[in-house]
Design an enzyme around this catalytic site. Sequence first.
Site, PDB file in Angstrom:
ATOM      1  N   TRP A 142       1.961   1.865  -3.362  1.00 24.01           N
ATOM      2  CA  TRP A 142       1.037   2.174  -4.290  1.00 24.01           C
ATOM      3  C   TRP A 142       1.051   3.834  -4.050  1.00 24.01           C
ATOM      4  O   TRP A 142       0.668   4.553  -5.123  1.00 24.01           O
ATOM      5  CB  TRP A 142      -0.472   1.856  -4.053  1.00 24.01           C
ATOM      6  CG  TRP A 142      -0.964   0.644  -4.565  1.00 24.01           C
ATOM      7  CD1 TRP A 142      -1.008  -0.679  -4.444  1.00 24.01           C
ATOM      8  CD2 TRP A 142      -1.158   0.385  -6.248  1.00 24.01           C
ATOM      9  NE1 TRP A 142      -1.456  -1.429  -5.368  1.00 24.01           N
ATOM     10  CE2 TRP A 142      -1.445  -0.852  -6.574  1.00 24.01           C
ATOM     11  CE3 TRP A 142      -1.635   1.455  -7.240  1.00 24.01           C
ATOM     12  CZ2 TRP A 142      -2.234  -0.986  -7.668  1.00 24.01           C
ATOM     13  CZ3 TRP A 142      -2.123   1.087  -8.357  1.00 24.01           C
ATOM     14  CH2 TRP A 142      -2.146  -0.032  -8.651  1.00 24.01           C
ATOM     15  N   ASN A 189     -10.541   1.559   2.575  1.00 21.40           N
ATOM     16  CA  ASN A 189     -10.154   1.577   1.285  1.00 21.40           C
ATOM     17  C   ASN A 189     -10.847   0.575   0.238  1.00 21.40           C
ATOM     18  O   ASN A 189     -11.156   0.881  -0.826  1.00 21.40           O
ATOM     19  CB  ASN A 189      -8.694   0.827   1.234  1.00 21.40           C
ATOM     20  CG  ASN A 189      -7.833   1.038  -0.127  1.00 21.40           C
ATOM     21  OD1 ASN A 189      -7.857   2.140  -0.691  1.00 21.40           O
ATOM     22  ND2 ASN A 189      -7.595  -0.020  -0.972  1.00 21.40           N
ATOM     23  N   TRP A 231     -16.468  10.610 -13.007  1.00 22.51           N
ATOM     24  CA  TRP A 231     -15.366  10.686 -12.018  1.00 22.51           C
ATOM     25  C   TRP A 231     -14.971  11.861 -11.512  1.00 22.51           C
ATOM     26  O   TRP A 231     -14.697  11.678 -10.190  1.00 22.51           O
ATOM     27  CB  TRP A 231     -14.337   9.512 -12.505  1.00 22.51           C
ATOM     28  CG  TRP A 231     -13.624   9.961 -13.673  1.00 22.51           C
ATOM     29  CD1 TRP A 231     -13.535  10.117 -14.905  1.00 22.51           C
ATOM     30  CD2 TRP A 231     -12.405  11.064 -13.461  1.00 22.51           C
ATOM     31  NE1 TRP A 231     -12.761  10.409 -15.702  1.00 22.51           N
ATOM     32  CE2 TRP A 231     -11.745  11.275 -14.517  1.00 22.51           C
ATOM     33  CE3 TRP A 231     -11.545  11.395 -12.228  1.00 22.51           C
ATOM     34  CZ2 TRP A 231     -10.773  12.031 -14.944  1.00 22.51           C
ATOM     35  CZ3 TRP A 231     -10.491  12.150 -12.529  1.00 22.51           C
ATOM     36  CH2 TRP A 231     -10.037  12.470 -13.727  1.00 22.51           C
ATOM     37  N   TRP A 285     -21.316  10.811 -20.170  1.00 20.17           N
ATOM     38  CA  TRP A 285     -21.610  10.879 -18.691  1.00 20.17           C
ATOM     39  C   TRP A 285     -23.155  11.181 -18.522  1.00 20.17           C
ATOM     40  O   TRP A 285     -23.633  12.346 -19.043  1.00 20.17           O
ATOM     41  CB  TRP A 285     -20.735  11.747 -17.840  1.00 20.17           C
ATOM     42  CG  TRP A 285     -19.482  11.322 -17.810  1.00 20.17           C
ATOM     43  CD1 TRP A 285     -18.255  11.945 -18.653  1.00 20.17           C
ATOM     44  CD2 TRP A 285     -18.780   9.976 -17.530  1.00 20.17           C
ATOM     45  NE1 TRP A 285     -17.252  11.443 -18.402  1.00 20.17           N
ATOM     46  CE2 TRP A 285     -17.371  10.113 -17.603  1.00 20.17           C
ATOM     47  CE3 TRP A 285     -19.060   8.907 -16.593  1.00 20.17           C
ATOM     48  CZ2 TRP A 285     -16.377   9.132 -17.558  1.00 20.17           C
ATOM     49  CZ3 TRP A 285     -18.350   7.695 -16.622  1.00 20.17           C
ATOM     50  CH2 TRP A 285     -17.071   8.181 -16.828  1.00 20.17           C
ATOM     51  N   TRP A 337      -9.597   7.175  -7.964  1.00 16.72           N
ATOM     52  CA  TRP A 337     -10.445   7.403  -8.832  1.00 16.72           C
ATOM     53  C   TRP A 337     -10.315   6.927 -10.361  1.00 16.72           C
ATOM     54  O   TRP A 337     -11.423   6.399 -10.833  1.00 16.72           O
ATOM     55  CB  TRP A 337     -11.095   8.805  -8.711  1.00 16.72           C
ATOM     56  CG  TRP A 337     -11.866   9.011  -7.631  1.00 16.72           C
ATOM     57  CD1 TRP A 337     -11.589   9.391  -6.312  1.00 16.72           C
ATOM     58  CD2 TRP A 337     -13.216   8.750  -7.566  1.00 16.72           C
ATOM     59  NE1 TRP A 337     -12.938   9.293  -5.711  1.00 16.72           N
ATOM     60  CE2 TRP A 337     -13.807   8.830  -6.231  1.00 16.72           C
ATOM     61  CE3 TRP A 337     -14.303   8.132  -8.543  1.00 16.72           C
ATOM     62  CZ2 TRP A 337     -14.975   8.855  -5.885  1.00 16.72           C
ATOM     63  CZ3 TRP A 337     -15.672   7.978  -8.241  1.00 16.72           C
ATOM     64  CH2 TRP A 337     -15.989   8.321  -6.939  1.00 16.72           C
ATOM     65  N   GLU A 381       0.605  -1.148  -0.071  1.00 19.68           N
ATOM     66  CA  GLU A 381       0.006  -0.274  -0.038  1.00 19.68           C
ATOM     67  C   GLU A 381       0.932   1.288   0.111  1.00 19.68           C
ATOM     68  O   GLU A 381       0.318   2.197  -0.789  1.00 19.68           O
ATOM     69  CB  GLU A 381      -0.850  -0.005   1.059  1.00 19.68           C
ATOM     70  CG  GLU A 381      -1.959  -1.203   1.134  1.00 19.68           C
ATOM     71  CD  GLU A 381      -2.702  -1.210   0.008  1.00 19.68           C
ATOM     72  OE1 GLU A 381      -3.361   0.023  -0.300  1.00 19.68           O
ATOM     73  OE2 GLU A 381      -2.806  -2.116  -0.693  1.00 19.68           O
TER      74      GLU A 381
END
Length: 473
Positions: free
Chosen positions: A281, A345, A363, A310, A386, A278
């Site tokens: 990341w 998460n 998004w 969208w 996202w 993590e």
Amino acid sequence: MTTRLIWFRNDLRITDNKALYKACSDNQVTVKSTFIATPKQWHKHHMAPRQARFIYENLLHLQQALAEIGIPLIYHQCEDFNASVEWLKDFCIKEQVKEIFFNCQYEINEYRRDEYLKQSLGDKVICQDHHDSVLLQPGTVLNGNLEMYKVYTPFRREFLLKLKESDTRSLTSPKVRKSGAIKIEKTIPPFDYPFTKVHADFSSGEKFALQKLRRFCHEKVKNYADQRNFPATDGTSKLSPYLAIGVISPRQCYNRLLTEFPDVLENPKSGAFSWLNELIWREFYRHLIVAYPFLCMEKPFIKWTNKIQWSDKEEHLNAWQEGITGYPIVDAAMRQLNTMGWIHNRLRMITASFLVKDLLINWRSGELYFMSQLLDGDLTANNGGWQWSASTGTDAAPYFRIFNPTAQGERFDPNGVFLRKWLPELKEIPDEYIHNPDYWLKKNGFKSNYPLPIIDHNQARKQALAAFEAVKE
């Protein structure tokens, strides 16, 4: 006598702070520090009021810690980044500052601000910037073509090789200055920015954050891989708010992990390695915005996804924000976010997938709303997460990967413990119906004010696939 200035930004600690440590390397010089609040800039960046409050609380702790080692903290408030540079220029002239030390920020506006400062000061004041919020400097983990990786797994492989070769030791806090400890002459006033109370789970201060880190690594990391996806279990670190504003450093996290699990790098299936993953990341997303600054500008990494049509249904966005979509795991997660300013998460992925793939809402709307609520608001991690969920980013989930919110809830909160905590209107519903309550509600005459699903997942899935496939190149 030479005067050095430390400019604190998202590094609100005295331990393992590269800029502070370097500035204090000579005990004969005068060292001062500053923090500049920029409310107008924060509004543009959609900073959550609770994060502003959290910064303020931790700034008070920092002011006290600096005073104890003999360094005054000068507070200033101005509108935006450009104004902060102008104030710094004047301050350096007035106080005869010869060197200014700060830790790098990698977002594009912050980067441009720092470049503007360097240009403005010229050779009158030496600027020393340090890579403090990362384990490895962005631009040092590259592929065979000397380019930034676009896929996480090979990035991690190369990152780990370089990590083993790098000096990642944590620095000590500076010694007390020759002049001795000082008294705080003026307490920092609250920022001219909305404040929201910080949840009790997140006490402020460097000492508390380090205790939280030690406790997590000692008591919970070994089971992290098995428990990290279950929101009803207190199995995650909850350190992200402290990392976001630099109350602790990634090196402190890594070194504490090594202290508890010296063989972490040799055990990729362990809980310790799972948590290290993590942290990597987090590094990946930071390295990415340096290589691709447009990621800071609301632009997708996959260009063709800009053509997606969208939905503009405001009532759907509002229902998602308020946690009244009729999908329990989504609603419980959003209510956790709205209450705590923090969200598990696994739930970040579920709620993001639901907004984009089920409701077909842009998004960017989700990214903005999260930033407006998150105590751990961090552009790099938030944008990366996202875009991963929306299938618009580098190393993103393929567009045809669409979470079934009901199945996700059944898998990661099988008995509905998390749901009942955040959705009290479902507390009487039996376990077998807790993730699909509409059937039970219909059968029992709607003895609850919990809403019916605002969309049908299977139909929404088909529409999302069609929207992506219509523009896919």
